[in-house]
Design a protein around this motif. Structure first.
Motif, PDB file in Angstrom:
ATOM      1  N   ALA A  77      30.702  45.747  58.063  1.00 32.55           N
ATOM      2  CA  ALA A  77      31.741  46.556  57.394  1.00 32.55           C
ATOM      3  C   ALA A  77      31.146  47.146  56.132  1.00 32.55           C
ATOM      4  N   GLN A  78      31.620  48.347  55.804  1.00 33.24           N
ATOM      5  CA  GLN A  78      31.081  49.041  54.637  1.00 33.24           C
ATOM      6  C   GLN A  78      32.237  49.679  53.867  1.00 33.24           C
ATOM      7  N   ALA A  79      32.214  49.511  52.552  1.00 33.83           N
ATOM      8  CA  ALA A  79      33.233  50.162  51.700  1.00 33.83           C
ATOM      9  C   ALA A  79      32.665  51.495  51.246  1.00 33.83           C
ATOM     10  N   ILE A  80      33.268  52.595  51.703  1.00 30.69           N
ATOM     11  CA  ILE A  80      32.656  53.897  51.424  1.00 30.69           C
ATOM     12  C   ILE A  80      33.280  54.620  50.229  1.00 30.69           C
ATOM     13  N   ALA A  81      34.501  54.246  49.859  1.00 29.17           N
ATOM     14  CA  ALA A  81      35.135  54.928  48.722  1.00 29.17           C
ATOM     15  C   ALA A  81      36.271  54.072  48.190  1.00 29.17           C
ATOM     16  N   MET A  82      36.626  54.324  46.953  1.00 32.98           N
ATOM     17  CA  MET A  82      37.769  53.642  46.355  1.00 32.98           C
ATOM     18  C   MET A  82      38.334  54.525  45.235  1.00 32.98           C
ATOM     19  N   ARG A  83      39.489  54.183  44.760  1.00 32.15           N
ATOM     20  CA  ARG A  83      40.085  54.964  43.664  1.00 32.15           C
ATOM     21  C   ARG A  83      39.470  54.550  42.326  1.00 32.15           C
ATOM     22  N   ASP A  84      39.499  55.432  41.359  1.00 33.51           N
ATOM     23  CA  ASP A  84      39.044  55.032  40.019  1.00 33.51           C
ATOM     24  C   ASP A  84      39.886  53.875  39.497  1.00 33.51           C
ATOM     25  N   THR A  85      41.133  53.832  39.930  1.00 36.10           N
ATOM     26  CA  THR A  85      42.041  52.777  39.456  1.00 36.10           C
ATOM     27  C   THR A  85      41.883  51.473  40.232  1.00 36.10           C
ATOM     28  N   ASP A  86      40.979  51.468  41.193  1.00 36.57           N
ATOM     29  CA  ASP A  86      40.739  50.233  41.947  1.00 36.57           C
ATOM     30  C   ASP A  86      39.696  49.353  41.280  1.00 36.57           C
ATOM     31  N   ARG A  87      39.095  49.844  40.205  1.00 37.20           N
ATOM     32  CA  ARG A  87      37.977  49.114  39.612  1.00 37.20           C
ATOM     33  C   ARG A  87      38.392  48.367  38.338  1.00 37.20           C
ATOM     34  N   ASP A  88      37.869  47.159  38.232  1.00 43.76           N
ATOM     35  CA  ASP A  88      37.984  46.376  36.991  1.00 43.76           C
ATOM     36  C   ASP A  88      39.429  46.105  36.578  1.00 43.76           C
ATOM     37  N   LEU A  89      40.193  45.614  37.526  1.00 48.29           N
ATOM     38  CA  LEU A  89      41.554  45.195  37.204  1.00 48.29           C
ATOM     39  C   LEU A  89      41.542  43.748  36.712  1.00 48.29           C
ATOM     40  N   THR A  90      42.633  43.365  36.091  1.00 53.67           N
ATOM     41  CA  THR A  90      42.826  41.944  35.774  1.00 53.67           C
ATOM     42  C   THR A  90      44.271  41.587  36.100  1.00 53.67           C
ATOM     43  N   SER A  91      44.507  40.310  36.242  1.00 52.38           N
ATOM     44  CA  SER A  91      45.890  39.840  36.354  1.00 52.38           C
ATOM     45  C   SER A  91      46.194  38.992  35.131  1.00 52.38           C
ATOM     46  N   VAL A  92      47.482  38.864  34.859  1.00 51.58           N
ATOM     47  CA  VAL A  92      47.875  38.040  33.711  1.00 51.58           C
ATOM     48  C   VAL A  92      48.896  37.009  34.156  1.00 51.58           C
ATOM     49  N   ILE A  93      48.874  35.902  33.454  1.00 53.90           N
ATOM     50  CA  ILE A  93      49.907  34.887  33.656  1.00 53.90           C
ATOM     51  C   ILE A  93      50.769  34.903  32.394  1.00 53.90           C
ATOM     52  N   LEU A  94      52.026  35.192  32.587  1.00 56.05           N
ATOM     53  CA  LEU A  94      52.944  35.292  31.446  1.00 56.05           C
ATOM     54  C   LEU A  94      53.790  34.027  31.332  1.00 56.05           C
ATOM     55  N   VAL A  95      54.089  33.664  30.105  1.00 57.77           N
ATOM     56  CA  VAL A  95      55.100  32.632  29.856  1.00 57.77           C
ATOM     57  C   VAL A  95      56.108  33.222  28.873  1.00 57.77           C
ATOM     58  N   ARG A  96      57.269  32.598  28.764  1.00 59.44           N
ATOM     59  CA  ARG A  96      58.234  33.087  27.785  1.00 59.44           C
ATOM     60  C   ARG A  96      57.687  32.854  26.372  1.00 59.44           C
TER      61      ARG A  96
END
Lengths: 277, 381
Positions: A77-96
């Motif tokens: 399998a080969q990844a040939i393209a992606m969106r600029d917004t697909d790169r270097d994301l993070t997730s956050v864990i929120l608390v009150r």
């Protein structure tokens, strides 16, 4: 079959608008293009392996699925393209904001709200962060899932919204979401400023990519060239890019899936699925 | 490098506005602040906007939806031709390339513009009246029942004519390029005028009666020809200049001869509004004719065509004519009927004189004006 065919998952009605628009744009440039929509990434991955589609617009989890399945069957399998917004994301864990939870370790014995079970950004990657910190999901901390549209791998924002609502309602002690949705929920008025606190931010990861198997058919190169050549200055595609959430298509890369790979390993997410294929 | 200090303002509280503002004039911006989520929000915001972000330094992305945008003319001066690609944009707005193209037929200033439109709109806006308070609904009705029946018949006739006067321009309003804002507003307020007229005529008819009068084939056939006219100039000419022009005389007649204060008031107030409608018709057709004198022949031909189309219809129904006589007479006394009849005959002459005068204002010769006026529908509108 002369059309170059893309597979995409119908996580929202706008998917039809987007790919109908791109289809017309490709046709004007001489690429006979069509697309097929699937109700889940699992169906799309199976279809891709069968050869029903030439390229698949894959979630990060679907990428790992297709890559592993391809390897199992001696293919690549080969990844040939992606969106600029697909790169270097993070997730956050929120608390009150007023929560006594000051670190991941403090989540021991508490309840954490996540997105859909198959959401990389709102479930798998944040839970990996807990596991890495020695707080095992399901054992040390209760996990409350918000399974909006299972099979869509968290593409639907609803699971994250429900997790945040559960946090604000006091039903869970923490909630997991992609970084950008924190601002989106603030704009919606769901998250009041200073009502929550970021307990943890995950490492960087990448999101979707355009996947081909064994290099794809000859039209693959033209498809990729056209995709990478789309300009935000072009008024015909600009609304489609806005809908799809990008400013530019970039070459595909796979180094950003390491965190998800580890999560999938840690939680054996794909084992039963892979075993029967 | 420009530095933006957000203080404790978070991105979830509008902090992004300060960064966007700085990026408008600087390609690189350093962002500092004390909001606890700044380090999470800044890269996420940059990613969504297509800006590069390294640490707290933002480099402006190359993507701008204003590329290819076009200014929709000048705010104070309508263009000669409004491209459909301007869509619904306000005149003078910067229009992003690629907005949906609307199916608008009226895009040429020459066909629809009147320099007087803004003034007439302002006048109309200032002259709106409240049917509830402007009409003496409780004024005594002391005339005989048959005279009341005549009033109801006249109101029935007025309602259907005002309905045509509402719907015909509205058809063109939906095809008018909004670039010609003042004309759009004027046509809209004219529609509101007609809506109010329909209301007050209906309410007057129902003061003493639960049923309305007769609506005839001939009357409706006359109005139907207005609906069939696809050309704005011609429709406007037939409806506003000739039809509503004739109605100015009719409403003045009712104002002067009606047997009760309420009927006189509704006619007076409706007549004031109609005068503006006629004024706009004359104004835009006058300007159109200045630029396209050959339009005059098309207008004349339209009157002849309409006359031919209506040749086999009765025109004004006898019930309306007789009702106007009885309304003006106010009683069954022979002398009163004689006066009422004379007044209606005089009304018809007044209408003709008014039409000829307006036709001459539009540049028709006296003879042509007389000939065209004589061909005008017997239904008045």
């Amino acid at each position: 079959m002369s059309d170059f065919i893309l597979g995409a998952v119908a996580y929202d009605a706008k998917v039809v608008t987007i790919w109908d628009g791109f289809r017309a744009w490709f046709a004007e440039r001489g690429l006979s293009f069509d697309y097929v929509l699937y109700t889940s990434y699992e169906r799309q991955v199976d279809a891709h392996l069968r050869g029903d589609v030439h390229v698949a617009w894959n979630s990060p989890l679907a990428w790992i699925q297709v890559e592993r399945l391809a390897k199992k069957h001696g293919r690549t399998a080969q990844a040939i393209a992606m969106r600029d917004t697909d790169r270097d994301l993070t997730s956050v864990i929120l608390v009150r904001a007023d929560s006594p939870v000051k670190s991941i370790a403090d989540l021991r014995g508490k309840r954490i709200g996540v997105g859909a079970a198959d959401s990389p950004q709102a479930t798998l990657i944040p839970l990996l962060a807990l596991s890495d910190a020695g707080v095992e999901p399901g054992r040390d901390v209760e996990v409350q899932r918000h399974d909006v549209l299972l099979g869509k791998h968290g593409d639907h924002i609803g699971g994250e919204r429900d997790a945040v609502k559960a946090l604000l309602a006091g039903k869970v002690d923490a909630a997991c979401l992609i970084d950008g949705n924190r601002l989106a929920f603030a704009r919606e008025g769901l998250l009041a400023p200073n009502a929550t606190r970021v307990l943890h931010q995950t490492g960087l990861y990448d999101h979707c990519n355009m996947t081909v198997l064994d290099g794809g058919p000859p039209e693959t190169q033209r498809f990729r060239e056209l995709l990478l050549g789309m300009s935000y200055d072009d008024p015909q595609v600009r609304p489609l890019l806005d809908l799809e959430g990008l400013k530019a298509w970039l070459p595909g890369r796979t180094k950003g899936y390491a965190l998800l790979e580890r999560a999938v390993e840690r939680f054996h997410t794909l084992d039963p699925w892979l075993a029967v294929r | 490098m420009t530095t933006v200090d957000l203080g404790d303002l978070g991105f979830d509280e509008g902090g992004h506005l300060l960064v966007a503002r700085a990026l408008a004039s600087a390609a690189e911006v350093r962002v500092v602040g004390t909001a606890p989520t700044l380090a999470v929000d800044l890269p996420a915001w940059c990613r969504a906007k297509g800006h590069a972000c390294a640490g707290n330094v933002v480099t402006r992305g190359p993507h701008d939806r204003r590329v290819g945008a076009e200014r929709a003319g000048q705010i104070d001066a309508p263009s000669e031709r409004a491209p459909k690609t301007w869509g619904l944009a306000a005149r003078g707005a910067l229009v992003e390339a690629g907005v949906p193209v609307l199916d608008l037929a009226l895009v040429n200033k020459r066909e629809l513009w009147a320099d007087d439109a803004a003034r007439l709109y302002a006048q109309a806006a200032a002259a709106q009246w409240d049917p509830q308070t402007a009409i003496p609904w409780d004024a005594p009705v002391t005339h005989p029942p048959e005279v009341e029946d005549a009033v109801v018949q006249v109101m029935t006739y007025l309602i259907e004519n005002e309905t045509a006067a509402l719907l015909v321009p509205t058809r063109f309003l939906s095809k008018l390029h909004p670039h010609f804002r003042e004309v759009m507003q004027l046509l809209a307020i004219q529609a509101a005028d007609e809506a109010r007229h329909i209301e007050v005529f209906t309410r007057r008819a129902r003061l003493r009666r639960n049923e309305l009068g007769l609506s005839t084939v001939g009357g409706q056939a006359s109005l139907a020809t207005l609906f069939d006219e696809p050309d704005f100039a011609i429709a406007s000419f037939l409806l506003s200049v000739l039809g509503e022009g004739s109605f100015l005389s009719l409403l003045a007649f009712i104002r002067d001869h009606a047997p009760d204060a309420c009927t006189r008031a509704v006619a007076r107030l409706a007549g004031q509004d109609e005068a503006r409608h006629v004024a706009f018709g004359l104004a835009h057709l006058g300007q159109h004719l200045e630029q396209e004198p050959s339009l005059r022949e098309k207008l004349a031909a339209a009157v002849e065509r309409r006359h031919a189309a209506l040749a086999n219809t009765a025109g004004l129904n006898a019930e309306v004519f007789d009702a106007l006589v009885l309304l003006a007479a106010g009683s069954w006394e022979p002398q009163a009927l004689r006066q009422g009849h004379a007044a209606v005959v005089s009304l018809v002459a007044d209408m003709d004189a008014g039409r000829r005068q307006r036709l001459q204002r539009l540049g028709f010769t006296s003879d042509d004006a007389a000939a065209l006026s004589s061909l005008h529908t017997r239904n008045f509108m």
